[in-house]
Design a protein around this motif. Structure first.
Motif, PDB file in Angstrom:
ATOM      1  N   ALA A   1       0.821  -1.219   0.000  1.00  8.91           N
ATOM      2  CA  ALA A   1       0.000   0.000   0.000  1.00  8.91           C
ATOM      3  C   ALA A   1       0.850   1.261   0.000  1.00  8.91           C
ATOM      4  O   ALA A   1       0.534   2.249  -0.680  1.00  8.91           O
ATOM      5  CB  ALA A   1      -0.940  -0.024   1.206  1.00  8.91           C
ATOM      6  N   GLU A   2       1.957   1.252   0.752  1.00  6.02           N
ATOM      7  CA  GLU A   2       2.780   2.458   0.872  1.00  6.02           C
ATOM      8  C   GLU A   2       3.534   2.798  -0.406  1.00  6.02           C
ATOM      9  O   GLU A   2       4.021   3.923  -0.569  1.00  6.02           O
ATOM     10  CB  GLU A   2       3.769   2.311   2.038  1.00  6.02           C
ATOM     11  N   ALA A   3       3.658   1.840  -1.340  1.00 13.43           N
ATOM     12  CA  ALA A   3       4.362   2.096  -2.599  1.00 13.43           C
ATOM     13  C   ALA A   3       3.419   2.190  -3.785  1.00 13.43           C
ATOM     14  O   ALA A   3       3.812   2.661  -4.855  1.00 13.43           O
ATOM     15  CB  ALA A   3       5.385   0.982  -2.851  1.00 13.43           C
TER      16      ALA A   3
ATOM     17  N   LYS B   1       1.987   5.848 -10.951  1.00 13.23           N
ATOM     18  CA  LYS B   1       2.257   7.009 -11.795  1.00 13.23           C
ATOM     19  C   LYS B   1       2.976   6.609 -13.081  1.00 13.23           C
ATOM     20  O   LYS B   1       2.679   7.131 -14.160  1.00 13.23           O
ATOM     21  CB  LYS B   1       3.095   8.030 -11.021  1.00 13.23           C
ATOM     22  N   LEU B   2       3.927   5.684 -12.978  1.00 13.26           N
ATOM     23  CA  LEU B   2       4.633   5.237 -14.188  1.00 13.26           C
ATOM     24  C   LEU B   2       3.682   4.478 -15.091  1.00 13.26           C
ATOM     25  O   LEU B   2       3.731   4.626 -16.323  1.00 13.26           O
ATOM     26  CB  LEU B   2       5.827   4.358 -13.804  1.00 13.26           C
TER      27      LEU B   2
ATOM     28  N   VAL C   1       2.758   5.092 -19.166  1.00 18.10           N
ATOM     29  CA  VAL C   1       2.832   4.077 -20.213  1.00 18.10           C
ATOM     30  C   VAL C   1       1.469   3.886 -20.870  1.00 18.10           C
ATOM     31  O   VAL C   1       1.370   3.690 -22.092  1.00 18.10           O
ATOM     32  CB  VAL C   1       3.355   2.739 -19.635  1.00 18.10           C
ATOM     33  N   GLU C   2       0.419   3.950 -20.085  1.00 20.70           N
ATOM     34  CA  GLU C   2      -0.937   3.805 -20.621  1.00 20.70           C
ATOM     35  C   GLU C   2      -1.238   4.875 -21.668  1.00 20.70           C
ATOM     36  O   GLU C   2      -1.921   4.602 -22.667  1.00 20.70           O
ATOM     37  CB  GLU C   2      -1.958   3.893 -19.488  1.00 20.70           C
ATOM     38  N   LYS C   3      -0.749   6.085 -21.461  1.00 19.96           N
ATOM     39  CA  LYS C   3      -1.000   7.171 -22.418  1.00 19.96           C
ATOM     40  C   LYS C   3      -0.415   6.847 -23.787  1.00 19.96           C
ATOM     41  O   LYS C   3      -1.040   7.089 -24.825  1.00 19.96           O
ATOM     42  CB  LYS C   3      -0.421   8.475 -21.874  1.00 19.96           C
ATOM     43  N   ILE C   4       0.790   6.281 -23.796  1.00 16.60           N
ATOM     44  CA  ILE C   4       1.406   5.893 -25.064  1.00 16.60           C
ATOM     45  C   ILE C   4       0.629   4.743 -25.697  1.00 16.60           C
ATOM     46  O   ILE C   4       0.369   4.728 -26.909  1.00 16.60           O
ATOM     47  CB  ILE C   4       2.880   5.502 -24.846  1.00 16.60           C
TER      48      ILE C   4
ATOM     49  N   GLU D   1      10.119   9.406 -24.685  1.00 17.85           N
ATOM     50  CA  GLU D   1       9.016   9.703 -23.775  1.00 17.85           C
ATOM     51  C   GLU D   1       9.010   8.742 -22.580  1.00 17.85           C
ATOM     52  O   GLU D   1       8.773   9.147 -21.436  1.00 17.85           O
ATOM     53  CB  GLU D   1       7.698   9.615 -24.547  1.00 17.85           C
ATOM     54  N   LEU D   2       9.300   7.492 -22.847  1.00 23.56           N
ATOM     55  CA  LEU D   2       9.351   6.502 -21.761  1.00 23.56           C
ATOM     56  C   LEU D   2      10.552   6.746 -20.858  1.00 23.56           C
ATOM     57  O   LEU D   2      10.462   6.574 -19.634  1.00 23.56           O
ATOM     58  CB  LEU D   2       9.400   5.090 -22.352  1.00 23.56           C
ATOM     59  N   ARG D   3      11.667   7.161 -21.419  1.00 26.56           N
ATOM     60  CA  ARG D   3      12.832   7.467 -20.591  1.00 26.56           C
ATOM     61  C   ARG D   3      12.538   8.648 -19.674  1.00 26.56           C
ATOM     62  O   ARG D   3      12.911   8.642 -18.495  1.00 26.56           O
ATOM     63  CB  ARG D   3      14.044   7.783 -21.466  1.00 26.56           C
ATOM     64  N   GLU D   4      11.840   9.634 -20.195  1.00 26.07           N
ATOM     65  CA  GLU D   4      11.474  10.787 -19.359  1.00 26.07           C
ATOM     66  C   GLU D   4      10.514  10.373 -18.250  1.00 26.07           C
ATOM     67  O   GLU D   4      10.591  10.876 -17.128  1.00 26.07           O
ATOM     68  CB  GLU D   4      10.863  11.874 -20.241  1.00 26.07           C
ATOM     69  N   ALA D   5       9.612   9.441 -18.557  1.00 27.31           N
ATOM     70  CA  ALA D   5       8.686   8.947 -17.531  1.00 27.31           C
ATOM     71  C   ALA D   5       9.447   8.220 -16.428  1.00 27.31           C
ATOM     72  O   ALA D   5       9.136   8.373 -15.236  1.00 27.31           O
ATOM     73  CB  ALA D   5       7.645   8.025 -18.162  1.00 27.31           C
TER      74      ALA D   5
END
Length: 332
Positions: free
Chosen positions: A242-244, A250-251, A255-258, A307-311
């Motif tokens: 839960a804490e992570a 967020k990552l 990835v889902e956006k791409i 874009e993935l590297r920036e993410a």
């Protein structure tokens, strides 16, 4: 960060497709979901029909009486014509309870066990020590494996979860056929710690396990409650705690956006990213449709890779990969 790779590579001199198949989920005992033998054989056949001919299993993937080796024997008894098509990599010399066993006696016993269970239905193309034994020099372990290659018991030597320096020490004793590492957008560590560079320099194929981050990069989990309370990942793996969870989600969103833009599943983007690093991803699934989908390599542009590297830079992953005693055996 991205070097690209040929559509076809070779392991122990045999051609393999750009994506393999991980067999862990096919033979796990309770409390994991049971996969009936006929269903498992059908999944393997589907993977092979889609070109995923590098199969990765383990002696500890199940019980002493029902693990990857037993499944392989059943498969090749049913489909003997496929024995030459499949490149089989088996991990051994390891126990979930006691850890790695890299002594000459332990390695020989492990290989003999695998050899005996297969019963001549299929050769072991690559035998991997699942982890490095901290009590046995890697040179000692590799020397006995080299003897087993010469004796015809195994086709080649594999290493798993090893450091760049260990790869070099092992390769100096006998050519290494493959190195298996965890590699995904959730675990890009091998790109930074010299493992990938070393393998590429020495011409060693890299097998990337957990390319979808143990399910994180399937897009199925949007909140921690999406995982059953007794799910092994939720109870044992720090990155699903839960804490992570919110940080790691967020990552996934990035990835889902791409994936949405390309009309792909999140997992397809994740697998394509691993392949672009010069590795052979080995996704595992017990869902026939997903096995078929995962076996086809999607394309990512250089812009999408950037874009993935920036993410990755923007959304660092929270939590260790395994945690506890198993974490200490990684990158040994």
């Amino acid at each position: 960060m991205s070097i690209g790779r040929a559509a076809l590579t070779r392991v122990c001199g045999k051609p393999v497709g750009p994506i393999g198949y991980g067999m862990l989920g096919l033979t796990l005992p309770a409390p994991f979901p049971e996969v009936k033998r006929d269903d498992a054989l059908n999944l393997l056949k589907k993977a092979l029909d889609q070109g995923a001919n590098l199969w990765n299993g383990g002696i500890h993937y199940g019980t002493p009486d029902a693990n990857s080796l037993h499944l392989m024997r059943h498969y090749f008894e049913k489909y003997p014509e496929d024995a030459e098509k499949v490149v089989l990599s088996i991990k051994g010399a390891f126990s979930i309870k006691t850890g790695p066993a890299g002594s000459p006696e332990a390695i020989r016993a492990s290989v003999e066990e695998a050899f005996g269970v297969l019963g001549g239905e299929k050769t072991i193309d690559v035998f991997e020590m699942a982890r490095v034994d901290p009590n046995t020099p890697i040179e000692t372990s590799v020397k006995v494996l080299a003897e087993l290659v010469k004796e015809g018991k195994i086709g080649g030597i594999g290493l798993s979860e090893v450091s760049a320096s260990t790869i070099r020490k092992a390769h100096a004793i006998h050519p290494i056929a493959a190195v298996e590492i965890e590699l995904s957008l959730f675990t890009p560590d091998p790109l930074k710690n010299g493992i990938m560079d070393t393998c590429h320099e020495l011409g060693i194929p890299v097998i990337g396990y957990s390319p979808v981050g143990r399910g994180w990069l399937t897009g199925q989990f949007k909140k921690v409650e999406d995982l059953p309370a007794n799910d092994f990942r939720r109870t044992h793996f720090p990155r699903f705690k839960a804490e992570a969870f919110d940080q790691n989600r967020k990552l996934v969103v990035a990835v889902e956006k791409i994936a949405e833009r390309k009309d792909l599943k999140t997992s397809q983007v994740a697998i394509a990213w691993v392949a672009r690093q010069g590795a052979i991803p080995i996704p595992g699934s017990t869902n026939p449709e997903r096995v078929e989908m995962n076996s086809h390599l999607s394309e990512l542009t250089d812009g999408e890779m950037l874009e993935l590297r920036e993410a990755l830079d923007t959304f660092p992953i929270a939590g260790e990969r395994y945690g506890g005693a198993h974490e200490k055996l990684l990158n040994a």
